[in-house]
Design a protein around this motif. Structure first.
Motif, PDB file in Angstrom:
ATOM      1  N   ASP A 170       0.836  -1.211   0.000  1.00  0.00           N
ATOM      2  CA  ASP A 170       0.000   0.000   0.000  1.00  0.00           C
ATOM      3  C   ASP A 170       0.868   1.257   0.000  1.00  0.00           C
ATOM      4  N   ASN A 171       1.948   1.234   0.784  1.00  0.00           N
ATOM      5  CA  ASN A 171       2.862   2.379   0.829  1.00  0.00           C
ATOM      6  C   ASN A 171       3.535   2.604  -0.526  1.00  0.00           C
ATOM      7  N   ILE A 172       3.904   1.529  -1.190  1.00  0.00           N
ATOM      8  CA  ILE A 172       4.531   1.661  -2.509  1.00  0.00           C
ATOM      9  C   ILE A 172       3.564   2.337  -3.481  1.00  0.00           C
ATOM     10  N   SER A 173       2.296   1.902  -3.492  1.00  0.00           N
ATOM     11  CA  SER A 173       1.347   2.496  -4.447  1.00  0.00           C
ATOM     12  C   SER A 173       1.093   3.974  -4.144  1.00  0.00           C
ATOM     13  N   ARG A 174       1.311   4.378  -2.892  1.00  0.00           N
ATOM     14  CA  ARG A 174       1.150   5.792  -2.512  1.00  0.00           C
ATOM     15  C   ARG A 174       2.429   6.605  -2.698  1.00  0.00           C
ATOM     16  N   GLY A 175       3.503   5.933  -3.086  1.00  0.00           N
ATOM     17  CA  GLY A 175       4.767   6.647  -3.282  1.00  0.00           C
ATOM     18  C   GLY A 175       5.568   6.808  -2.011  1.00  0.00           C
ATOM     19  N   GLN A 176       5.220   6.061  -0.988  1.00  0.00           N
ATOM     20  CA  GLN A 176       5.934   6.154   0.286  1.00  0.00           C
ATOM     21  C   GLN A 176       7.033   5.091   0.335  1.00  0.00           C
ATOM     22  N   VAL A 177       7.969   5.262  -0.584  1.00  0.00           N
ATOM     23  CA  VAL A 177       9.101   4.347  -0.690  1.00  0.00           C
ATOM     24  C   VAL A 177      10.262   5.133  -1.289  1.00  0.00           C
ATOM     25  N   ARG A 178      11.469   4.789  -0.883  1.00  0.00           N
ATOM     26  CA  ARG A 178      12.655   5.469  -1.415  1.00  0.00           C
ATOM     27  C   ARG A 178      13.293   4.622  -2.498  1.00  0.00           C
ATOM     28  N   VAL A 179      13.450   5.205  -3.652  1.00  0.00           N
ATOM     29  CA  VAL A 179      14.133   4.531  -4.750  1.00  0.00           C
ATOM     30  C   VAL A 179      15.079   5.516  -5.421  1.00  0.00           C
ATOM     31  N   ASP A 180      16.098   4.971  -6.087  1.00  0.00           N
ATOM     32  CA  ASP A 180      17.041   5.858  -6.772  1.00  0.00           C
ATOM     33  C   ASP A 180      16.793   5.875  -8.279  1.00  0.00           C
ATOM     34  N   TYR A 181      15.539   5.594  -8.674  1.00  0.00           N
ATOM     35  CA  TYR A 181      15.128   5.706 -10.072  1.00  0.00           C
ATOM     36  C   TYR A 181      13.730   6.312 -10.117  1.00  0.00           C
ATOM     37  N   ARG A 182      13.366   6.836 -11.300  1.00  0.00           N
ATOM     38  CA  ARG A 182      12.057   7.490 -11.451  1.00  0.00           C
ATOM     39  C   ARG A 182      10.933   6.466 -11.435  1.00  0.00           C
ATOM     40  N   MET A 183       9.850   6.825 -10.703  1.00  0.00           N
ATOM     41  CA  MET A 183       8.676   5.955 -10.652  1.00  0.00           C
ATOM     42  C   MET A 183       7.415   6.778 -10.806  1.00  0.00           C
ATOM     43  N   LYS A 184       6.354   6.102 -11.246  1.00  0.00           N
ATOM     44  CA  LYS A 184       5.010   6.696 -11.280  1.00  0.00           C
ATOM     45  C   LYS A 184       4.161   5.908 -10.290  1.00  0.00           C
ATOM     46  N   PHE A 185       3.538   6.627  -9.365  1.00  0.00           N
ATOM     47  CA  PHE A 185       2.767   5.984  -8.307  1.00  0.00           C
ATOM     48  C   PHE A 185       1.276   6.185  -8.545  1.00  0.00           C
ATOM     49  N   PRO A 186       0.494   5.090  -8.582  1.00  0.00           N
ATOM     50  CA  PRO A 186      -0.925   5.181  -8.934  1.00  0.00           C
ATOM     51  C   PRO A 186      -1.787   5.946  -7.925  1.00  0.00           C
ATOM     52  N   ALA A 187      -1.409   5.896  -6.657  1.00  0.00           N
ATOM     53  CA  ALA A 187      -2.264   6.502  -5.641  1.00  0.00           C
ATOM     54  C   ALA A 187      -1.902   7.954  -5.341  1.00  0.00           C
ATOM     55  N   GLN A 188      -0.900   8.503  -6.043  1.00  0.00           N
ATOM     56  CA  GLN A 188      -0.575   9.913  -5.856  1.00  0.00           C
ATOM     57  C   GLN A 188      -1.500  10.744  -6.739  1.00  0.00           C
ATOM     58  N   LYS A 189      -1.873  11.897  -6.229  1.00  0.00           N
ATOM     59  CA  LYS A 189      -2.752  12.776  -7.010  1.00  0.00           C
ATOM     60  C   LYS A 189      -2.038  13.241  -8.267  1.00  0.00           C
ATOM     61  N   LYS A 190      -2.806  13.374  -9.339  1.00  0.00           N
ATOM     62  CA  LYS A 190      -2.262  13.861 -10.610  1.00  0.00           C
ATOM     63  C   LYS A 190      -1.741  15.276 -10.440  1.00  0.00           C
ATOM     64  N   GLY A 191      -0.662  15.582 -11.136  1.00  0.00           N
ATOM     65  CA  GLY A 191      -0.125  16.939 -11.124  1.00  0.00           C
ATOM     66  C   GLY A 191       0.806  17.225  -9.957  1.00  0.00           C
TER      67      GLY A 191
END
Length: 192
Positions: A170-191
């Motif tokens: 659930d945290n990954i889909s919300r963008g609550q994860v640290r990575v050293d590459y670009r990602m798009k997270f489905p649960a983050q608001k657009k924009g």
């Protein structure tokens, strides 16, 4: 060019991907970008759904495994493009190995897979091949093949393991994860 990798929870990761033909727009550039993206994220495989494209295409470069102690023959040069692949046969006694996924960062779990696989596919020049693979090469191919079938390695875990990692997913889909590459997270608001 490095592309953003789609994170767990995005519907594209659950779609059965469509076949493509040689007229697919800018295919050579796409393949090159997929290798750049995979290398930039320190991966050994990347499927098109992981960059948001529901097409039957994945790339693999298993050469990092060739340096491991006891590595199998053939991994040193195992860099391939798979277009419209079909697994013809899986065989042998399943074995466990710790797998991770660029779309599911910071989670790795033991996954049971067949040690042998026969796969039919087209390469980047649309030449047909049918190869028998074993061990880690077979495992990486099965993992990426699952992506174009709309499956993830977490689907192969038992109910208890799934429950234990649910909050991480659930945290990954919300963008609550640290990575050293670009990602798009489905649960983050657009924009954002």
């Amino acid at each position: 060019m490095k592309l953003p990798i789609v994170a767990y929870g995005d519907p594209v990761l659950r779609k059965k991907a469509e076949e493509i033909d040689e007229d697919y727009p800018q295919l050579k550039e796409l393949i090159s970008n997929m290798f750049d993206t995979m290398y930039g994220a320190h991966g050994v495989g990347l499927a098109a759904p992981q960059i948001g494209l529901p097409i039957r295409l994945f790339v693999i470069d298993a050469t990092p495994f060739a340096d491991d102690e006891g590595a199998e023959e053939g991994l040193k040069d195992f860099k391939k493009v798979f277009i419209n692949p079909i697994i013809v046969e899986e065989s042998g006694e399943k074995w466990n190995f710790s797998e991770g996924c660029l779309s599911i960062p910071d989670i790795s779990e033991e996954v049971s897979r067949y040690p042998n696989v026969k796969i039919n596919y087209l390469d980047e020049n649309f030449e047909e091949h049918e190869v028998d693979l074993t061990g880690l090469a077979a495992r990486v191919v099965q993992h990426e093949y699952d992506h174009i079938e709309g499956k993830l390695f977490t689907d192969k875990l038992g109910p208890l393991k799934k429950a234990m990692i649910k909050s991480k997913l659930d945290n990954i889909s919300r963008g609550q994860v640290r990575v050293d590459y670009r990602m798009k997270f489905p649960a983050q608001k657009k924009g954002r």
